[in-house]
Design a protein around this motif. Sequence first.
Motif, short mmCIF file in Angstrom:
data_model
loop_
_atom_site.label_atom_id
_atom_site.label_comp_id
_atom_site.label_asym_id
_atom_site.label_seq_id
_atom_site.Cartn_x
_atom_site.Cartn_y
_atom_site.Cartn_z
N GLY A 119 0.91 -1.21 -0.05
CA GLY A 119 -0.07 0.13 0.04
C GLY A 119 0.98 1.24 0.09
N GLY A 120 2.14 1.21 0.22
CA GLY A 120 3.04 2.19 0.27
C GLY A 120 3.53 2.77 1.35
N GLY A 121 3.92 3.84 1.63
CA GLY A 121 4.21 4.52 2.72
C GLY A 121 5.69 5.22 2.55
N SER A 122 6.80 5.32 3.32
CA SER A 122 7.95 6.13 3.24
C SER A 122 8.95 5.27 3.90
CB SER A 122 7.87 7.72 3.70
OG SER A 122 7.44 7.51 5.14
N ALA A 123 10.14 5.47 3.70
CA ALA A 123 11.23 5.01 4.36
C ALA A 123 12.54 5.66 4.21
CB ALA A 123 11.72 3.54 3.86
N THR A 124 13.53 5.63 5.26
CA THR A 124 14.70 6.52 5.19
C THR A 124 15.56 5.44 5.73
OG1 THR A 124 13.44 8.68 5.49
CG2 THR A 124 15.93 8.61 6.20
N ILE A 125 16.99 5.54 5.30
CA ILE A 125 18.00 4.61 5.59
C ILE A 125 19.29 5.34 5.39
CG2 ILE A 125 18.09 3.24 3.38
CD1 ILE A 125 18.54 0.74 5.57
N PHE A 126 20.24 5.06 6.28
CA PHE A 126 21.73 5.33 5.74
C PHE A 126 22.42 4.29 5.13
CE2 PHE A 126 21.32 7.93 9.88
CZ PHE A 126 21.26 9.22 9.31
N LEU A 127 23.16 4.49 3.92
CA LEU A 127 23.63 3.36 3.39
C LEU A 127 25.14 3.68 2.79
CD1 LEU A 127 22.89 0.51 2.07
CD2 LEU A 127 21.95 1.90 0.21
N GLU A 128 26.23 2.94 3.02
CA GLU A 128 27.53 3.09 2.54
C GLU A 128 27.54 2.72 0.83
OE1 GLU A 128 30.63 1.44 4.40
OE2 GLU A 128 29.68 2.04 6.65
N VAL A 129 27.96 3.55 0.22
CA VAL A 129 27.83 3.57 -1.41
C VAL A 129 29.12 3.53 -1.97
CG1 VAL A 129 26.59 4.14 -3.37
CG2 VAL A 129 25.22 4.31 -1.28
N GLU A 130 29.90 2.83 -2.71
CA GLU A 130 30.98 2.99 -3.24
C GLU A 130 30.79 3.41 -4.65
OE1 GLU A 130 33.86 2.74 -1.66
OE2 GLU A 130 32.72 2.14 0.11
N SER A 131 31.97 3.92 -5.30
CA SER A 131 31.90 4.36 -6.86
C SER A 131 31.34 3.12 -7.48
CB SER A 131 33.20 4.72 -7.11
OG SER A 131 33.26 5.31 -8.44
N GLY A 132 30.73 3.54 -8.40
CA GLY A 132 30.17 2.51 -9.43
C GLY A 132 28.72 1.76 -8.92
N ASP A 133 28.58 1.77 -7.54
CA ASP A 133 26.96 1.14 -7.14
C ASP A 133 26.23 1.93 -7.60
OD1 ASP A 133 29.06 -0.44 -5.78
OD2 ASP A 133 28.64 0.33 -3.68
N GLN A 134 24.99 1.10 -7.76
CA GLN A 134 23.75 1.91 -8.30
C GLN A 134 22.60 1.84 -6.99
OE1 GLN A 134 23.30 0.06 -11.97
NE2 GLN A 134 23.83 1.81 -12.94
N VAL A 135 21.73 2.65 -6.85
CA VAL A 135 20.63 2.40 -5.99
C VAL A 135 19.39 3.03 -6.81
CG1 VAL A 135 19.72 3.56 -3.89
CG2 VAL A 135 22.18 3.28 -4.15
N ALA A 136 18.15 2.43 -6.56
CA ALA A 136 17.07 2.65 -7.06
C ALA A 136 15.78 2.15 -6.25
CB ALA A 136 17.05 2.03 -8.62
N VAL A 137 14.69 2.65 -6.82
CA VAL A 137 13.51 2.32 -5.93
C VAL A 137 12.40 1.43 -7.01
CG1 VAL A 137 11.27 3.30 -4.89
CG2 VAL A 137 13.45 4.48 -4.50
N TYR A 138 12.21 0.29 -6.40
CA TYR A 138 11.32 -0.53 -7.52
C TYR A 138 10.04 -0.69 -6.61
CZ TYR A 138 15.20 -2.09 -10.21
OH TYR A 138 16.21 -2.24 -11.16
N LEU A 139 9.01 -0.97 -7.63
CA LEU A 139 7.70 -1.42 -7.16
C LEU A 139 7.72 -2.96 -7.05
CD1 LEU A 139 4.87 0.82 -8.40
CD2 LEU A 139 6.25 0.96 -6.39
N ASP A 140 7.28 -3.79 -6.04
CA ASP A 140 7.19 -5.12 -5.85
C ASP A 140 5.86 -5.64 -5.60
OD1 ASP A 140 7.80 -7.66 -5.55
OD2 ASP A 140 8.48 -7.38 -3.32
N GLY A 141 5.14 -6.25 -6.43
CA GLY A 141 3.83 -6.55 -6.36
C GLY A 141 3.18 -6.87 -7.58
N ASN A 142 1.73 -7.17 -7.81
CA ASN A 142 1.28 -7.67 -9.05
C ASN A 142 0.91 -6.49 -9.82
OD1 ASN A 142 1.24 -10.25 -7.93
ND2 ASN A 142 -0.84 -9.90 -6.84
N THR A 143 0.57 -5.37 -9.50
CA THR A 143 0.34 -4.54 -10.54
C THR A 143 1.25 -3.52 -10.99
OG1 THR A 143 -0.36 -2.86 -8.44
CG2 THR A 143 -2.21 -4.33 -9.23
N LYS A 144 2.28 -3.41 -10.14
CA LYS A 144 3.41 -2.52 -10.55
C LYS A 144 3.14 -1.22 -10.89
CE LYS A 144 7.18 -5.62 -10.98
NZ LYS A 144 6.98 -6.71 -10.59
N LYS A 145 2.13 -0.47 -10.09
CA LYS A 145 1.63 0.97 -10.37
C LYS A 145 1.39 1.39 -9.05
CE LYS A 145 -3.27 0.03 -11.23
NZ LYS A 145 -4.36 0.28 -12.19
N PHE A 146 1.40 3.02 -9.27
CA PHE A 146 1.20 3.49 -8.16
C PHE A 146 -0.34 4.03 -8.03
CE2 PHE A 146 5.45 4.80 -8.61
CZ PHE A 146 6.02 4.77 -7.20
#
Length: 167
Positions: A119-146
């Motif tokens: 149903g959604g919501g929000s989240a915040t996190i600290f994350l160590e990221v190295e050069s070349g790493d990638q970060v993205a938000v995905y939808l996980d579910g049957n409809t894949k829509k907002f």
Amino acid sequence: MHKTSGLWFFALLWSVGLAVTPIPSRSPDKNNNVDCTGPIAFTSTGSISVHSTGLVVYKQNVVNLAVTWDREVGVYTCVCSGLYQFSFSGSTEENTRMVLKKRLNNGKQWTPIIATKPGGGSATIFLEVESGDQVAVYLDGNTKKFNTRHEQGVEVTSFSGYRIAKS
């Protein structure tokens, strides 16, 4: 007859090409001269589409001080290693959740880091990221829509990241 068949074949190839999730290069030429001494931050809002893999694409940048943030693809590629804070929010269908994922520089798999409840919501996190790493938000579910019925002209979907410490 051959021209019509050729056009259908071209249209099919083009649509298949759109279904493949575009991922930016991990070391694009334009990033060779990035100044890692200044602020690195981005915020984008609004959901314009979701790739077939669930990768979220955003309508507009509110702030973009990150040379390698691409809202049209939905992926941040790190060129300046450090400790980052990532935040995301959105209202999804009841059987869909938002998931922040990270892919290591030499990795092929996206690893889930943190997710919202269905149903959604929000989240915040600290994350160590190295050069070349990638970060993205995905939808996980049957409809894949907002779920847009809650937006009423104000964007409820967002993705932000900023480096809080250099490594």
